[in-house]
Design a protein around this motif. Structure first.
Motif, mmCIF file in Angstrom:
data_model
loop_
_atom_site.group_PDB
_atom_site.id
_atom_site.type_symbol
_atom_site.label_atom_id
_atom_site.label_comp_id
_atom_site.label_asym_id
_atom_site.label_seq_id
_atom_site.Cartn_x
_atom_site.Cartn_y
_atom_site.Cartn_z
ATOM 1 N N PRO A 98 1.415 -10.221 11.989
ATOM 2 C CA PRO A 98 0.585 -9.097 11.531
ATOM 3 C C PRO A 98 -0.659 -8.882 12.381
ATOM 4 N N ASP A 99 -1.142 -9.943 13.005
ATOM 5 C CA ASP A 99 -2.354 -9.821 13.817
ATOM 6 C C ASP A 99 -2.066 -9.380 15.248
ATOM 7 N N PRO A 123 0.838 -1.213 0.000
ATOM 8 C CA PRO A 123 0.000 0.000 0.000
ATOM 9 C C PRO A 123 0.863 1.249 0.000
ATOM 10 N N SER A 169 -1.782 1.431 11.409
ATOM 11 C CA SER A 169 -2.840 0.853 10.576
ATOM 12 C C SER A 169 -2.268 0.389 9.235
ATOM 13 N N TRP A 170 -1.301 1.118 8.718
ATOM 14 C CA TRP A 170 -0.667 0.707 7.457
ATOM 15 C C TRP A 170 0.088 -0.607 7.645
ATOM 16 N N ARG A 189 -0.523 -3.044 9.650
ATOM 17 C CA ARG A 189 -1.447 -4.182 9.718
ATOM 18 C C ARG A 189 -1.892 -4.585 8.315
ATOM 19 N N ARG A 190 -2.185 -3.597 7.477
ATOM 20 C CA ARG A 190 -2.627 -3.905 6.112
ATOM 21 C C ARG A 190 -1.501 -4.499 5.272
ATOM 22 N N ALA A 191 -0.272 -4.091 5.540
ATOM 23 C CA ALA A 191 0.877 -4.580 4.766
ATOM 24 C C ALA A 191 1.393 -5.917 5.267
ATOM 25 N N GLY A 192 0.886 -6.395 6.417
ATOM 26 C CA GLY A 192 1.335 -7.683 6.950
ATOM 27 C C GLY A 192 2.723 -7.625 7.560
ATOM 28 N N CYS A 210 7.677 -7.072 5.789
ATOM 29 C CA CYS A 210 6.256 -7.379 5.624
ATOM 30 C C CYS A 210 6.076 -8.592 4.711
ATOM 31 N N ASP A 266 -0.340 4.505 0.500
ATOM 32 C CA ASP A 266 -1.127 5.642 0.986
ATOM 33 C C ASP A 266 -0.606 6.206 2.300
#
Length: 694
Positions: A367-368, A334, A381-382, A384-387, A411, A336
């Motif tokens: 990641p969790d 990601p 938050s980024w 978590r989305r990127a693992g 990641c 963003d």
């Protein structure tokens, strides 16, 4: 050859029936084995032999080999004898004269003098040589096989064999020991499953090209999964095995090069980091550029946070405000995350701990289960989305002061950041200490020089109804401090002086020289009323006399005054400088180049400085400028002068501020040098109630 006795012609028969035979035939008679007949092929193979002589005399080259005992044996026993692949030297001595024959000797019945021997010879030279080549090849293969087996049993490499078009065809004990793959899992293309997911497609593409092109050797480096689930770098080499020019299989080895690979990567990355730091002139840019070295080589995401300029003291508790000056993200993740923003580091956060304790922090997680204090909220938050699953934070200290902090995250399917990566990032920071310190010192020096320079570049005076505008644009590269300068002042006799100059160099020394030259020019111009060329001459002499170590400089000086008719004129002189540009209100342009002389600081005649007078029409603009306005590294100076003339013509009626700012717009974006300019606008002829110059 069949050695049974062949049916022979009866005694007294004509032996010429053997003349066309496809084998060599010879006949002897009596106990002395007198040669009585040879056929045509015998003559071709062994040459003409004299009939009527014993064979021992007809074939003298065979005397030492006791071949003639066989004739006695056949004649005495009546039984046929065969000699297989006997070497015979034919012709001159040497290896090329030896040929191989199979001989059959059969008894010819008869009385004592009539009995004889029939000799049949067949050449087998090619068959013998072929058999010998096969024997040697077999021995070579046997030796190669033994070497292969020894290497496979004792060497550190894994060895494997594939078919001509790929696919493993034999088990590899070394591969199974390292990867844990069984033969059933390994065979065919199953070995690909043991490669790192990112290496499978590139390796297979390279391997397929090799199978099609068949080079003499193939080499590749990939990451191989080991029994413990980690990955190590292996160097793969393979060669084709050919039989009669055709590839029948491939034999290869895999060698563990993890340590060599890590060391080479370390050297390469440190070299890249050094190059990045060497090319930066601002600490902020140097720090931000380090992120390009870290991502993607060591991490998938890297953030660099600049601490506020303080005396190095950080409060023991409470949040810490930092500025994130850079975020680098590996392609495919990601994108963003804002590149620059202020971040508030909470007291217990990992970044705050690294800042206060000035120590490296290294952690792994899933990641969790990313701890909330791992990163600022927006970054968390980024992650978590990127693992993200591992991180390292490294503080950057310069001369005892904590200047910045770097965080890096791994990641997705990238291996977790390990101790070797942590050590390498810490080495980055240690290596960056001296360059960053020098950059910081340079920046302090630059600020001093710029302050000096700007203090001398004063605003032009107000003079009658003339409009005067001056601009200075520092270089966007290198030191950003040059020797470009302008000046404008009124002489005791009421005349207005405009000066533009450029001292060689881009450093604080150039700025100091510029300030001395500016002040000296003012004093010389105010000392007496004389042509501008004489002022430049005296400036050059004074500079070379008082400061002989000074370098070269260029300048242009223009004295503005009204003539007897009330119109304006300029009395000017140019020393090695780009010529002033005159632009009429109608857009006609002309460079004032009638009073040009060499630059200052060169040995020359004392009186070689010219002056010229040029009328200034109403509404016209006189522009003095430094070479940064017209010079480009990829073009001739004449092209830049022509571009300036054309642009100025279009701007002839624009307000003088707009005129100057527009001329600077393009060089400001693409130029590499300082730029000074000073422009004067002559008032237009006033109609009744006119508005004057703008």
């Amino acid at each position: 050859m069949d050695t049974e006795q062949a049916p022979l012609p009866p005694h007294g028969s004509d032996w010429r029936i053997f003349d066309p035979a496809p084998v060599a035939v010879a006949v002897t008679r009596g106990p002395r084995h007198t040669l009585t007949y040879t056929n045509h092929l015998h003559g071709e193979l062994f040459g003409d032999r004299p009939v009527g002589l014993p064979v021992s005399e007809a074939f003298p080259e065979l005397r030492e080999r006791r071949c003639f005992d066989l004739f006695d044996q056949v004649l005495r026993s009546g039984e046929a004898v065969a000699v297989t692949a006997a070497p015979v030297r034919i012709g001159s001595p040497g290896p090329g004269g030896i040929r191989f024959f199979t001989f059959s000797l059969s008894a010819i019945p008869g009385g004592t003098d009539a009995a004889g021997v029939l000799v049949v010879a067949v050449e087998v030279t090619e068959q013998v040589k072929t058999a010998e080549r096969a024997r040697l090849l077999s021995e070579e293969r046997l030796r190669a096989l033994r070497r292969y087996e020894s290497l496979a049993a004792t060497g550190p490499r894994m060895m494997w064999v594939t078919a001509a078009k790929g696919g493993t065809i034999e088990p590899s004990p070394g591969w199974e020991e390292v990867t844990g793959q069984t033969w059933e899992e390994f065979r065919g293309d199953g070995w690909l499953d043991a490669l790192h997911p990112h290496d499978r497609a590139p390796m297979m593409a390279a391997w397929r090209r090799v199978l099609d092109e068949v080079p003499d050797q193939f080499e590749y480096v990939y990451r191989l999964r080991t029994r413990d689930g980690g990955y190590r770098h292996y160097d793969v080499k393979a060669v084709p095995v050919r039989e009669h020019g055709t590839v029948v299989e491939w034999v290869g080895t895999c060698t563990d090069i993890e340590q060599q690979w890590l060391e080479q990567r370390r050297k390469d990355l440190l070299a890249r980091a050094a190059a990045v730091l060497a090319g930066a002139t601002k600490p902020r840019d140097a720090l931000a550029a380090l992120g390009d070295v870290i991502v993607p080589a060591l991490a998938d995401k890297c953030g660099i946070y600049l601490l506020p300029a303080t005396d190095g003291h950080i409060a023991a508790d409470g949040p810490i405000t930092v500025e994130r000056i850079s975020s680098r993200i590996r392609e495919g993740l990601p994108s963003d995350l804002p590149a620059r923003r202020e971040e508030l580091l909470e007291t217990g956060s990992a970044l705050a701990r690294a800042v206060r304790e000035r120590r490296v922090i290294h952690a792994t997680f899933t990641p969790d289960t990313i701890p909330p204090d791992t990163a600022p909220a927006a970054t968390l938050s980024w992650l978590r989305r990127a693992g993200a699953h591992s991180m390292v934070i490294v503080p950057i200290v310069i001369d005892g002061t904590l200047a910045a902090v770097v965080d890096a995250f791994a990641c997705g399917d990238r291996e977790p950041i390990g101790p070797a990566d942590v050590a390498l990032m810490h080495e980055f920071v240690e290596q960056a200490h001296e360059p960053l310190r020098h950059i910081a010192e340079f920046q302090r020096t630059r600020r001093v020089a710029l302050a000096l320079q700007h203090s001398l570049l004063s605003d032009p005076p107000r003079y009658d109804r003339l409009r005067i505008v001056a601009r200075y644009l520092p270089s966007p590269t290198a030191a950003e401090v040059g020797g470009d300068w302008y000046d404008s002042f009124v002489l005791p006799d009421g005349a207005l002086i405009l000066v533009i100059g450029d001292v060689a160099g881009h450093d604080i020394a150039a700025a100091v020289t510029m300030s001395k030259m500016r002040n000296m020019m003012r004093g010389l111009a105010a000392d007496r009323q004389e042509p501008p060329g004489d002022i430049i001459r005296r400036l050059d002499v004074a500079t070379q006399t008082l400061n002989p170590e000074e370098g070269t400089a260029t300048c242009a000086i223009a004295r503005l005054e009204q003539g007897d008719d009330g119109g304006w004129q300029t009395h000017y002189s140019v020393a090695g400088h780009p010529p002033p540009l005159l632009v009429t209100k109608d857009g006609c342009t002309r460079f004032l180049d009638r009073a040009a002389s060499p630059m200052l600081g060169l040995p020359m005649q004392d009186d070689w400085r010219d002056s010229a007078i040029e009328p200034l029409p109403a509404g016209s603009t006189l522009l003095l400028y430094t070479d940064g306005l017209v010079e480009r590294p990829d073009e001739d100076i004449d092209q830049g002068l022509d571009r300036l003339r054309r642009t100025a013509a279009v701007l002839a009626r624009e307000p003088l501020d707009v005129f100057c700012d527009t001329l600077l717009a393009e060089p400001a974006a693409t130029g590499r040098d300082d730029i000074c300019l000073i422009a004067l606008r002559v008032p237009a002829a006033e109609p009744a109630g006119g508005e004057g110059a703008r």
